[in-house]
Design a protein around this motif. Structure first.
Motif, PDB file in Angstrom:
ATOM      1  N   HIS A  49     -19.350  66.005  39.441  1.00 41.28           N
ATOM      2  CA  HIS A  49     -18.394  66.333  38.391  1.00 41.28           C
ATOM      3  C   HIS A  49     -17.050  66.814  38.938  1.00 41.28           C
ATOM      4  O   HIS A  49     -16.847  66.992  40.136  1.00 41.28           O
ATOM      5  CB  HIS A  49     -19.002  67.413  37.487  1.00 41.28           C
TER       6      HIS A  49
ATOM      7  N   ARG B 228     -16.262  71.475  35.735  1.00 39.68           N
ATOM      8  CA  ARG B 228     -17.331  70.879  34.950  1.00 39.68           C
ATOM      9  C   ARG B 228     -18.690  71.152  35.586  1.00 39.68           C
ATOM     10  O   ARG B 228     -18.824  72.041  36.433  1.00 39.68           O
ATOM     11  CB  ARG B 228     -17.075  69.374  34.788  1.00 39.68           C
TER      12      ARG B 228
ATOM     13  N   ASP C 245     -22.560  66.615  32.611  1.00 34.22           N
ATOM     14  CA  ASP C 245     -21.536  65.682  32.152  1.00 34.22           C
ATOM     15  C   ASP C 245     -22.018  64.234  32.201  1.00 34.22           C
ATOM     16  O   ASP C 245     -21.502  63.378  31.477  1.00 34.22           O
ATOM     17  CB  ASP C 245     -20.289  65.790  33.030  1.00 34.22           C
TER      18      ASP C 245
ATOM     19  N   THR D  43     -16.196  62.156  39.728  1.00 36.32           N
ATOM     20  CA  THR D  43     -15.049  62.389  38.846  1.00 36.32           C
ATOM     21  C   THR D  43     -14.144  63.436  39.465  1.00 36.32           C
ATOM     22  O   THR D  43     -14.600  64.545  39.771  1.00 36.32           O
ATOM     23  CB  THR D  43     -15.520  62.851  37.454  1.00 36.32           C
TER      24      THR D  43
ATOM     25  N   SER E 283      -8.695  69.683  27.087  1.00 35.23           N
ATOM     26  CA  SER E 283      -9.214  68.460  27.706  1.00 35.23           C
ATOM     27  C   SER E 283      -8.804  67.227  26.914  1.00 35.23           C
ATOM     28  O   SER E 283      -9.542  66.240  26.855  1.00 35.23           O
ATOM     29  CB  SER E 283     -10.744  68.530  27.817  1.00 35.23           C
TER      30      SER E 283
ATOM     31  N   PHE F 265      -9.310  63.672  28.190  1.00 37.50           N
ATOM     32  CA  PHE F 265     -10.608  63.005  28.228  1.00 37.50           C
ATOM     33  C   PHE F 265     -10.683  61.821  27.271  1.00 37.50           C
ATOM     34  O   PHE F 265     -11.587  60.998  27.376  1.00 37.50           O
ATOM     35  CB  PHE F 265     -11.729  63.997  27.874  1.00 37.50           C
TER      36      PHE F 265
ATOM     37  N   HIS G 238     -13.399  61.224  21.414  1.00 36.80           N
ATOM     38  CA  HIS G 238     -14.853  61.378  21.346  1.00 36.80           C
ATOM     39  C   HIS G 238     -15.220  61.764  19.921  1.00 36.80           C
ATOM     40  O   HIS G 238     -14.465  62.458  19.239  1.00 36.80           O
ATOM     41  CB  HIS G 238     -15.352  62.484  22.298  1.00 36.80           C
TER      42      HIS G 238
ATOM     43  N   TRP H  84     -18.637  65.247  21.611  1.00 34.56           N
ATOM     44  CA  TRP H  84     -17.942  66.386  22.199  1.00 34.56           C
ATOM     45  C   TRP H  84     -18.859  67.616  22.283  1.00 34.56           C
ATOM     46  O   TRP H  84     -18.829  68.352  23.277  1.00 34.56           O
ATOM     47  CB  TRP H  84     -16.673  66.724  21.428  1.00 34.56           C
TER      48      TRP H  84
ATOM     49  N   LEU I  99     -21.091  67.231  25.248  1.00 41.81           N
ATOM     50  CA  LEU I  99     -20.399  67.553  26.496  1.00 41.81           C
ATOM     51  C   LEU I  99     -20.146  69.050  26.639  1.00 41.81           C
ATOM     52  O   LEU I  99     -20.075  69.571  27.750  1.00 41.81           O
ATOM     53  CB  LEU I  99     -19.057  66.812  26.552  1.00 41.81           C
TER      54      LEU I  99
ATOM     55  N   THR J 290     -14.590  60.321  30.721  1.00 38.11           N
ATOM     56  CA  THR J 290     -15.852  61.075  30.770  1.00 38.11           C
ATOM     57  C   THR J 290     -17.059  60.200  31.059  1.00 38.11           C
ATOM     58  O   THR J 290     -18.166  60.718  31.235  1.00 38.11           O
ATOM     59  CB  THR J 290     -16.100  61.805  29.440  1.00 38.11           C
TER      60      THR J 290
ATOM     61  N   VAL K 127     -18.557  58.350  28.999  1.00 37.39           N
ATOM     62  CA  VAL K 127     -19.408  58.415  27.817  1.00 37.39           C
ATOM     63  C   VAL K 127     -19.177  57.203  26.922  1.00 37.39           C
ATOM     64  O   VAL K 127     -20.130  56.639  26.369  1.00 37.39           O
ATOM     65  CB  VAL K 127     -19.143  59.724  27.033  1.00 37.39           C
TER      66      VAL K 127
END
Length: 305
Positions: free
Chosen positions: A38, A42, A46, A117, A183, A186, A189, A194, A197, A287, A289
């Motif tokens: 991460h 973070r 994640d 990341t 954030s 990112f 989301h 969210w 996360l 992210t 995701v």
């Protein structure tokens, strides 16, 4: 799908040592290991969405896979260091070597991939770019998520404005709203995404409030960084990058203030000559995701036979 298991490794330091936590998904005996690491503030959860997707793709291909997501020291379920100045890359890289050797002792590693990341990408780049490090297997594929050898100063200044200053929150929802505010890079989301996360980022405090998961002291060495010292480190990072032998994918948020278009373009032309993929509407950092981001990583790490 079965949730990850939490484990720890004992890592040395000058003050009696510390424990680093890691989340393990999939087959603990699989010879193919993917480590997902991460960013600065973070933690390893994640990567829940990506880990599940990797395991599903591997299963569809008839492969066994082990996915490990560490909580870098000072974050998540890992210990906090006694000396804040230990929150720097020599500690992080040393801890990852301990983790990798522990995993190798548990089950031999034949194929070793890394997804990193931001800070996690720099850790991976260091492991890949220092050929004398005692890795259990050569790094095969490397994903650098919105990071490279040049880190834009304005992004470092932005991060420094909130790092270590979160305080406490009356509810998970209030904390999630604050994290969403800082954030924004990112990208979009859903509320459900969210919250997923955000929940692992919080720890209860006596009195029915919540705090961020990480040691506020990670900001101490960060606060000592100057524009000149950041610039001075670029040459060393380029040297590491140019020695990377792993097949490499660079992911960039199209609106990133940390990885500039010029740096991404330069990365594509030298060192491992990676493919660079940009995602519109996202800054620092994707992210992994969103479905298109996940698919990009899956196709790189587990391509169709």
């Amino acid at each position: 799908m079965t949730p990850p298991t939490l484990a720890h490794v004992a890592c040395p330091d000058a003050h009696g040592g510390h424990r680093m936590a890691y989340w393990q998904w999939g087959d603990a005996a699989a010879p193919h290991l993917v480590v997902c690491t991460h960013g600065l503030s973070r933690q390893g959860r994640d990567f829940d969405v990506l880990a599940r997707a990797l395991l599903a793709r591997a299963a569809a291909q008839g492969q066994a896979l082990r996915v490990v997501c560490p909580d870098v020291v000072g974050r998540g379920e890992s210990d906090w260091l006694k000396d804040p100045m230990g929150y720097q890359f020599p500690t992080y890289v040393g801890d990852m070597l301990v983790l990798l050797n522990t995993l190798q002792a548990q089950a031999p590693i034949a194929t070793f991939d890394w997804v990193g990341t931001s800070m996690g990408g720099l850790i991976g780049m260091t492991l890949a770019g220092m050929p004398d490090l005692p890795l259990p297997a050569p790094l095969h594929r490397l994903v650098l998520n919105d990071v490279g050898p040049v880190i834009e100063w304005q992004a470092l200044e932005r991060i420094g404005q909130y790092l270590g200053k979160a305080g406490t929150f009356d509810s998970v929802e209030a904390a999630a709203a604050r994290m969403r505010e800082i954030s924004a890079g990112f990208g979009p989301h859903s509320d459900e995404q969210w919250l997923a996360l955000s929940r692992p980022m919080l720890r209860p405090v006596p009195g029915s409030s919540w705090r961020m998961h990480y040691d506020p002291a990670i900001a101490v060495p960060y606060g000592a960084l100057t524009q000149q010292s950041a610039a001075d480190g670029e040459a060393a990072l380029w040297q590491l990058y140019d020695r990377v032998q792993a097949e490499t994918l660079v992911i960039r948020g199209a609106d990133s203030d940390l990885l500039s278009p010029a740096t991404a373009q330069a990365m594509a032309a030298r060192g491992p000559r990676p493919r660079v993929v940009e995602f519109a509407g996202v800054g620092h950092a994707p992210t992994l995701v969103a479905a298109d981001q996940v698919a990009t990583v899956l196709d790189f790490l587990l391509p169709a036979p």
